[in-house]
Design a protein around this motif. Structure first.
Motif, PDB file in Angstrom:
ATOM      1  N   ALA A 121       0.957  -1.031   0.005  1.00  0.00           N
ATOM      2  CA  ALA A 121       0.004  -0.116  -0.035  1.00  0.00           C
ATOM      3  C   ALA A 121       0.841   1.354   0.050  1.00  0.00           C
ATOM      4  CB  ALA A 121      -0.791  -0.007   1.183  1.00  0.00           C
ATOM      5  N   TYR A 122       1.935   1.176   0.533  1.00  0.00           N
ATOM      6  CA  TYR A 122       3.009   2.401   0.586  1.00  0.00           C
ATOM      7  C   TYR A 122       4.103   2.429  -0.305  1.00  0.00           C
ATOM      8  CZ  TYR A 122       0.387   3.308   4.941  1.00  0.00           C
ATOM      9  OH  TYR A 122      -0.855   3.540   5.672  1.00  0.00           O
ATOM     10  N   THR A 123       4.308   1.396  -1.230  1.00  0.00           N
ATOM     11  CA  THR A 123       5.362   1.155  -1.954  1.00  0.00           C
ATOM     12  C   THR A 123       4.928   0.765  -3.558  1.00  0.00           C
ATOM     13  OG1 THR A 123       5.904  -1.240  -1.659  1.00  0.00           O
ATOM     14  CG2 THR A 123       6.796   0.418  -0.221  1.00  0.00           C
ATOM     15  N   ALA A 124       5.999   0.754  -4.371  1.00  0.00           N
ATOM     16  CA  ALA A 124       5.466   0.477  -5.603  1.00  0.00           C
ATOM     17  C   ALA A 124       7.092  -0.353  -6.282  1.00  0.00           C
ATOM     18  CB  ALA A 124       5.251   1.559  -6.558  1.00  0.00           C
ATOM     19  N   ARG A 146      11.968  -1.837  -5.109  1.00  0.00           N
ATOM     20  CA  ARG A 146      10.734  -1.467  -4.251  1.00  0.00           C
ATOM     21  C   ARG A 146      10.805  -0.048  -3.754  1.00  0.00           C
ATOM     22  NH1 ARG A 146       6.074  -3.188  -3.163  1.00  0.00           N
ATOM     23  NH2 ARG A 146       6.558  -5.018  -4.231  1.00  0.00           N
ATOM     24  N   VAL A 147      10.128   1.003  -4.135  1.00  0.00           N
ATOM     25  CA  VAL A 147      10.522   2.426  -3.681  1.00  0.00           C
ATOM     26  C   VAL A 147       9.135   2.704  -2.730  1.00  0.00           C
ATOM     27  CG1 VAL A 147      11.945   2.879  -5.697  1.00  0.00           C
ATOM     28  CG2 VAL A 147       9.323   3.286  -5.869  1.00  0.00           C
ATOM     29  N   LEU A 148       9.443   3.715  -1.920  1.00  0.00           N
ATOM     30  CA  LEU A 148       8.241   4.549  -1.299  1.00  0.00           C
ATOM     31  C   LEU A 148       7.546   5.323  -2.222  1.00  0.00           C
ATOM     32  CD1 LEU A 148       9.860   3.207   1.340  1.00  0.00           C
ATOM     33  CD2 LEU A 148       9.044   5.137   2.582  1.00  0.00           C
ATOM     34  N   LEU A 149       6.218   5.345  -2.061  1.00  0.00           N
ATOM     35  CA  LEU A 149       5.352   6.312  -2.979  1.00  0.00           C
ATOM     36  C   LEU A 149       5.449   7.635  -2.657  1.00  0.00           C
ATOM     37  CD1 LEU A 149       2.149   4.226  -2.939  1.00  0.00           C
ATOM     38  CD2 LEU A 149       3.858   4.375  -4.879  1.00  0.00           C
ATOM     39  N   PRO A 150       5.699   8.621  -3.537  1.00  0.00           N
ATOM     40  CA  PRO A 150       5.682   9.990  -3.266  1.00  0.00           C
ATOM     41  C   PRO A 150       4.363  10.392  -2.626  1.00  0.00           C
ATOM     42  CG  PRO A 150       5.472   9.709  -5.679  1.00  0.00           C
ATOM     43  CD  PRO A 150       5.673   8.475  -4.848  1.00  0.00           C
ATOM     44  N   GLY A 151       4.390  11.387  -1.598  1.00  0.00           N
ATOM     45  CA  GLY A 151       3.276  12.122  -1.117  1.00  0.00           C
ATOM     46  C   GLY A 151       3.311  11.667   0.660  1.00  0.00           C
ATOM     47  N   LEU A 152       4.128  10.579   0.943  1.00  0.00           N
ATOM     48  CA  LEU A 152       3.986  10.213   2.359  1.00  0.00           C
ATOM     49  C   LEU A 152       4.820  10.972   3.044  1.00  0.00           C
ATOM     50  CD1 LEU A 152       4.926   6.410   1.757  1.00  0.00           C
ATOM     51  CD2 LEU A 152       2.805   7.485   2.272  1.00  0.00           C
ATOM     52  N   THR A 153       4.378  11.103   4.185  1.00  0.00           N
ATOM     53  CA  THR A 153       5.008  12.105   5.341  1.00  0.00           C
ATOM     54  C   THR A 153       5.519  11.018   6.290  1.00  0.00           C
ATOM     55  OG1 THR A 153       3.996  13.931   4.721  1.00  0.00           O
ATOM     56  CG2 THR A 153       4.743  14.045   6.840  1.00  0.00           C
ATOM     57  N   LEU A 154       6.446  11.185   6.867  1.00  0.00           N
ATOM     58  CA  LEU A 154       7.022  10.462   7.808  1.00  0.00           C
ATOM     59  C   LEU A 154       7.497  11.388   9.082  1.00  0.00           C
ATOM     60  CD1 LEU A 154       9.161   8.071   6.080  1.00  0.00           C
ATOM     61  CD2 LEU A 154       7.106   7.811   6.710  1.00  0.00           C
ATOM     62  N   SER A 155       7.516  10.838  10.414  1.00  0.00           N
ATOM     63  CA  SER A 155       7.786  11.850  11.581  1.00  0.00           C
ATOM     64  C   SER A 155       8.869  10.922  12.434  1.00  0.00           C
ATOM     65  CB  SER A 155       6.603  12.053  12.205  1.00  0.00           C
ATOM     66  OG  SER A 155       6.586  12.891  13.404  1.00  0.00           O
ATOM     67  N   SER A 156       9.817  11.690  12.834  1.00  0.00           N
ATOM     68  CA  SER A 156      10.845  11.535  13.588  1.00  0.00           C
ATOM     69  C   SER A 156      10.879  12.252  15.124  1.00  0.00           C
ATOM     70  CB  SER A 156      12.203  11.558  13.077  1.00  0.00           C
ATOM     71  OG  SER A 156      13.460  11.294  13.792  1.00  0.00           O
TER      72      SER A 156
END
Length: 227
Positions: A121-124, A146-156
């Protein structure tokens, strides 16, 4: 404005956060995920990119060199002299909680199937010709990544060993603004990111980061106040 408590990483293009996924996805280059199949950016990679961004920021603000050593440690140190610790950059709590609930009590093979669906769901998958050491394509070497889809926001999450001062926040804000790419093969249009500081009060992270990064004006204003 309350002090920022986290760094947010917004993916503006597909990103390769290479590592081992929970169940393996069959790609030549896999993406790192947690035990629930959710992708994340490991903290040591984020810290390395922020350090590089801070080093670049010193070119126009050499007076922040001491703050850089204090925030990120001297000579790539991971010891007690480093003020700042960053956590893994992960998806938001609501998403992670929902996935944990969905997997709770599931047996195999359903659990593995669901974990792989979460990763999907989060990769392609992307296919392309392998690249040699000189950067040129190598015919006959078709690879899948396998790459993460653009538009995701991650928090650290941010953790400070001691309370940061104004110069430490300025250095970190400038390091965030200077960090525009993360991951592998960034020269091939991958891994473009916006990295910003965010606070729990809901203020705009972009505005917050720009405010903290702004140089201090030590000249008095018309009313004799320093701004």
């Amino acid at each position: 404005m309350s002090p920022p408590d986290r760094i947010v990483v917004h993916l503006a293009s597909p990103a390769l956060f290479v590592g081992a996924s929970a169940d393996g996805t069959g790609a030549d280059t896999d993406v790192v995920t947690d035990e629930h199949g959710l992708p994340y950016l490991p903290r040591h990679r984020l810290a390395a990119r922020l350090r590089a961004g801070a080093a670049g920021a010193l070119a126009v603000a050499p007076e922040l060199a001491a703050a850089c050593d204090e925030v990120f440690g001297r000579g790539r140190s991971h010891g007690a002299d480093r003020m700042l610790r960053v956590g893994h950059a992960v998806l938001d709590d609501d998403v992670r909680s929902a996935v944990v609930r969905a997997l709770a009590g599931r047996g195999e093979p359903v659990r593995t199937t669901l974990r792989r669906a979460v990763t999907d769901a989060y990769t392609a998958l992307e296919s392309g010709t392998g690249v040699g050491p000189d950067g040129a394509p190598e015919p006959g070497r078709l690879r899948t990544n396998r790459v993460l889809l653009p538009g995701l926001t991650l928090s650290s999450a941010l953790t400070w060993a001691t309370a940061p001062g104004e110069e430490h926040w300025r250095l970190l804000a400038r390091a965030c603004l200077a960090t525009t790419r993360i991951g592998l093969r960034t020269t091939r249009g991958r891994g473009r990111v916006d990295v910003r500081l965010a606070a729990a009060d809901g203020d705009d992270p972009h505005a917050t980061t720009l405010l903290l990064a702004a140089p201090v004006n030590k000249e008095p204003d018309r009313e004799g106040l320093r701004v």
